[in-house]
Design a protein around this motif. Structure first.
Motif, PDB file in Angstrom:
ATOM      1  N   GLY A   6      -0.596  17.992  -2.199  1.00  0.00           N
ATOM      2  CA  GLY A   6      -1.935  18.536  -2.294  1.00  0.00           C
ATOM      3  C   GLY A   6      -2.984  17.507  -1.932  1.00  0.00           C
ATOM      4  N   ALA A   7      -4.249  17.893  -2.026  1.00  0.00           N
ATOM      5  CA  ALA A   7      -5.357  16.990  -1.697  1.00  0.00           C
ATOM      6  C   ALA A   7      -5.392  15.849  -2.710  1.00  0.00           C
ATOM      7  N   ARG A   8      -5.539  14.635  -2.184  1.00  0.00           N
ATOM      8  CA  ARG A   8      -5.550  13.467  -3.057  1.00  0.00           C
ATOM      9  C   ARG A   8      -6.686  12.534  -2.680  1.00  0.00           C
ATOM     10  N   GLN A   9      -7.175  11.820  -3.680  1.00  0.00           N
ATOM     11  CA  GLN A   9      -8.174  10.777  -3.472  1.00  0.00           C
ATOM     12  C   GLN A   9      -7.778   9.539  -4.267  1.00  0.00           C
ATOM     13  N   ALA A  10      -8.325   8.429  -3.858  1.00  0.00           N
ATOM     14  CA  ALA A  10      -8.145   7.176  -4.604  1.00  0.00           C
ATOM     15  C   ALA A  10      -9.413   6.362  -4.442  1.00  0.00           C
ATOM     16  N   SER A  11      -9.670   5.505  -5.395  1.00  0.00           N
ATOM     17  CA  SER A  11     -10.848   4.648  -5.274  1.00  0.00           C
ATOM     18  C   SER A  11     -10.583   3.569  -4.234  1.00  0.00           C
ATOM     19  N   ARG A  12     -11.605   3.246  -3.480  1.00  0.00           N
ATOM     20  CA  ARG A  12     -11.461   2.183  -2.489  1.00  0.00           C
ATOM     21  C   ARG A  12     -11.203   0.846  -3.190  1.00  0.00           C
ATOM     22  N   MET A  35       0.830  -1.212   0.000  1.00  0.00           N
ATOM     23  CA  MET A  35       0.000   0.000   0.000  1.00  0.00           C
ATOM     24  C   MET A  35       0.859   1.253   0.000  1.00  0.00           C
ATOM     25  N   MET A  36       1.979   1.220   0.714  1.00  0.00           N
ATOM     26  CA  MET A  36       2.888   2.375   0.734  1.00  0.00           C
ATOM     27  C   MET A  36       3.381   2.691  -0.677  1.00  0.00           C
ATOM     28  N   GLN A  37       3.753   1.628  -1.411  1.00  0.00           N
ATOM     29  CA  GLN A  37       4.272   1.834  -2.762  1.00  0.00           C
ATOM     30  C   GLN A  37       3.162   2.192  -3.747  1.00  0.00           C
ATOM     31  N   GLY A  38       2.022   1.529  -3.622  1.00  0.00           N
ATOM     32  CA  GLY A  38       0.939   1.731  -4.576  1.00  0.00           C
ATOM     33  C   GLY A  38       0.210   3.048  -4.417  1.00  0.00           C
ATOM     34  N   LEU A  39       0.143   3.553  -3.173  1.00  0.00           N
ATOM     35  CA  LEU A  39      -0.619   4.772  -2.905  1.00  0.00           C
ATOM     36  C   LEU A  39       0.260   5.968  -2.569  1.00  0.00           C
ATOM     37  N   GLY A  40       1.560   5.744  -2.369  1.00  0.00           N
ATOM     38  CA  GLY A  40       2.457   6.851  -2.052  1.00  0.00           C
ATOM     39  C   GLY A  40       2.201   7.453  -0.689  1.00  0.00           C
ATOM     40  N   VAL A  41       2.042   6.596   0.332  1.00  0.00           N
ATOM     41  CA  VAL A  41       1.778   7.065   1.694  1.00  0.00           C
ATOM     42  C   VAL A  41       2.825   6.485   2.637  1.00  0.00           C
ATOM     43  N   THR A  42       2.894   7.031   3.849  1.00  0.00           N
ATOM     44  CA  THR A  42       3.832   6.529   4.847  1.00  0.00           C
ATOM     45  C   THR A  42       3.333   5.217   5.434  1.00  0.00           C
ATOM     46  N   LEU A  47     -16.174  -7.178  -3.250  1.00  0.00           N
ATOM     47  CA  LEU A  47     -17.063  -6.670  -2.203  1.00  0.00           C
ATOM     48  C   LEU A  47     -17.118  -5.140  -2.170  1.00  0.00           C
ATOM     49  N   VAL A  48     -16.241  -4.473  -2.915  1.00  0.00           N
ATOM     50  CA  VAL A  48     -16.115  -3.017  -2.840  1.00  0.00           C
ATOM     51  C   VAL A  48     -16.880  -2.350  -3.980  1.00  0.00           C
ATOM     52  N   ASP A  49     -17.551  -1.260  -3.650  1.00  0.00           N
ATOM     53  CA  ASP A  49     -18.240  -0.437  -4.649  1.00  0.00           C
ATOM     54  C   ASP A  49     -17.187   0.315  -5.475  1.00  0.00           C
ATOM     55  N   ALA A  50     -17.191   0.102  -6.799  1.00  0.00           N
ATOM     56  CA  ALA A  50     -16.172   0.691  -7.671  1.00  0.00           C
ATOM     57  C   ALA A  50     -16.223   2.220  -7.680  1.00  0.00           C
ATOM     58  N   SER A  51     -17.358   2.800  -7.314  1.00  0.00           N
ATOM     59  CA  SER A  51     -17.484   4.260  -7.361  1.00  0.00           C
ATOM     60  C   SER A  51     -17.069   4.936  -6.054  1.00  0.00           C
ATOM     61  N   GLU A  52     -16.795   4.169  -5.010  1.00  0.00           N
ATOM     62  CA  GLU A  52     -16.480   4.747  -3.708  1.00  0.00           C
ATOM     63  C   GLU A  52     -15.055   5.301  -3.715  1.00  0.00           C
ATOM     64  N   MET A  53     -14.896   6.525  -3.219  1.00  0.00           N
ATOM     65  CA  MET A  53     -13.595   7.179  -3.150  1.00  0.00           C
ATOM     66  C   MET A  53     -13.218   7.417  -1.690  1.00  0.00           C
ATOM     67  N   ILE A  54     -11.912   7.433  -1.435  1.00  0.00           N
ATOM     68  CA  ILE A  54     -11.416   7.709  -0.087  1.00  0.00           C
ATOM     69  C   ILE A  54     -10.354   8.800  -0.181  1.00  0.00           C
ATOM     70  N   ASN A  55     -10.240   9.601   0.876  1.00  0.00           N
ATOM     71  CA  ASN A  55      -9.222  10.650   0.928  1.00  0.00           C
ATOM     72  C   ASN A  55      -7.892  10.051   1.376  1.00  0.00           C
ATOM     73  N   LEU A  56      -6.826  10.397   0.663  1.00  0.00           N
ATOM     74  CA  LEU A  56      -5.491   9.906   0.993  1.00  0.00           C
ATOM     75  C   LEU A  56      -4.729  10.948   1.793  1.00  0.00           C
ATOM     76  N   PRO A  57      -3.975  10.530   2.805  1.00  0.00           N
ATOM     77  CA  PRO A  57      -3.087  11.468   3.495  1.00  0.00           C
ATOM     78  C   PRO A  57      -2.061  12.009   2.501  1.00  0.00           C
ATOM     79  N   SER A  58      -1.688  13.253   2.657  1.00  0.00           N
ATOM     80  CA  SER A  58      -0.758  13.848   1.687  1.00  0.00           C
ATOM     81  C   SER A  58       0.095  14.911   2.361  1.00  0.00           C
ATOM     82  N   THR A  59       1.209  15.188   1.731  1.00  0.00           N
ATOM     83  CA  THR A  59       2.087  16.261   2.179  1.00  0.00           C
ATOM     84  C   THR A  59       1.644  17.569   1.521  1.00  0.00           C
ATOM     85  N   PRO A  60       2.126  18.698   2.006  1.00  0.00           N
ATOM     86  CA  PRO A  60       1.754  19.977   1.362  1.00  0.00           C
ATOM     87  C   PRO A  60       2.092  20.019  -0.126  1.00  0.00           C
ATOM     88  N   SER A  61       3.197  19.409  -0.506  1.00  0.00           N
ATOM     89  CA  SER A  61       3.574  19.432  -1.924  1.00  0.00           C
ATOM     90  C   SER A  61       2.687  18.535  -2.770  1.00  0.00           C
TER      91      SER A  61
END
Length: 337
Positions: free
Chosen positions: A279-285, A238-245, A263-277
């Protein structure tokens, strides 16, 4: 009595009182539990004694506070790739007309008297069956008439340095290590029934640093194995695939993780933690679930190979597979398995 489970991500402590119909049906009444983060263990081996000791102190302090008692000695679980097992046989002549407890002790000692290899020590010696004058399948031969007694014994060994470092961590926390117990074997007593062990069942313990596999049939343990992939590898993916700590990946896994992608709804989105550089990020669940699905599926495939290597593939486990361990709590694990 107190027990410790030193995992790659956390230390679990439990204090219990032995109750029930003793000694026939002992039961454990849980008095207190404690959890603490642990970064000192990796793949079942202590890498940092000071960090592990701090974790032990924190977990047992909480358990003692809840139970209202102080403990001096603890039983510790041990697991990992350094654990190995083999079958050994022993043969002795019966000293009299019938088999005595002394004869059983002698034949067990003969079966244990094997070279364990460099830097290994015996953890468990588990009799599989006794044979009296070629009569097989005997669980307790005492009192039987015969002249020749044999035993087939399952020997479980661990790396001596791994066991010594575990004991030293407990001692540095100012507790006495009473005994070491193989974790999949201990888990089997907690989650498997006698009927499951008799019919044939596999216990797959998906932990943080490694996955333990134990197969039981006809009431006895038949196979042990350790798989080097487990929950921390899911987190790393997940760290490599999503770019998170690592810490953020753990939180995402706990809050939104699903092991079975359909089991997951393809349209569902989640907010990803991000650094100031970033910016705001999302990814599909669904993407998050896909990452988890791929790694857990690989773990299950490796477990299936262990079933086949032990001769229990192709539906030879009537009672199926029982999942345990921290990673097994992920939603969708049963559906994927």
């Amino acid at each position: 009595m107190a027990g410790l489970d030193l995992g790659s991500t956390k230390t679990c402590a439990v204090i219990a009182e032995v109750v029930g119909d003793l000694p026939r049906l002992p039961l454990a009444k849980v008095l207190g539990v404690g959890l603490a983060k642990n970064a000192g263990v990796r793949r079942g081996m202590v890498r940092d004694i000071d960090e592990t000791s701090r974790s032990i102190v924190a977990a047992l302090r909480d358990a003692e506070r809840m139970a209202g008692v102080k403990v001096g000695a603890v039983t510790c679980g041990i697991a990992g790739e350094h654990v190995s097992a083999r079958t050994s046989t022993g043969v002795v002549a019966v000293s009299g007309d019938e088999v005595t407890a002394e004869d059983v002790a002698r034949v067990n000692e003969v079966a244990r008297a094997v070279s364990l290899g460099r830097d290994h020590e015996l953890l468990h010696d588990i009799p599989q069956e006794y044979v009296v004058d070629q009569q097989r399948g005997i669980s307790d031969p005492v009192g039987m008439t015969g002249t020749r007694l044999e035993v087939e014994m399952y020997l479980v060994t661990v790396q001596s340095t791994a066991a010594q470092n575990l004991r030293r961590s407990v001692e540095r926390a100012r507790y006495r290590p009473a005994d070491l117990v193989l974790e999949p074997l201990a888990a089997s007593y907690a989650v498997l029934t006698d009927d499951e062990r008799e019919l044939g069942v596999a216990l797959v313990e998906v932990g943080g640093g490694s996955t333990g596999v134990a197969i039981f049939h006809e009431g006895k343990i038949r196979h042990l194995a350790s798989i080097k992939f487990a929950g921390t590898h899911v987190t790393s993916d997940m760290m490599q695939g999503l770019g998170v700590t690592q810490a953020d990946a753990e939180r995402l896994k706990e809050r939104h993780g699903v092991a079975y992608q359909p089991l997951v709804d393809a349209s569902e989105m989640i907010n990803l933690p991000s650094t100031p550089s970033q910016g705001a990020r999302q990814a599909s669940r669904e993407l998050l679930s896909h990452i988890i699905h791929q790694r857990v599926d690989e773990i299950f495939q490796l477990a299936q190979r262990e079933f086949e290597r032990a001769g229990y593939g192709g539906g030879r486990l009537p009672a199926g597979v029982v999942l345990t361990g921290g990673t097994a709590h992920l939603p969708g694990m049963v559906e994927l398995a």
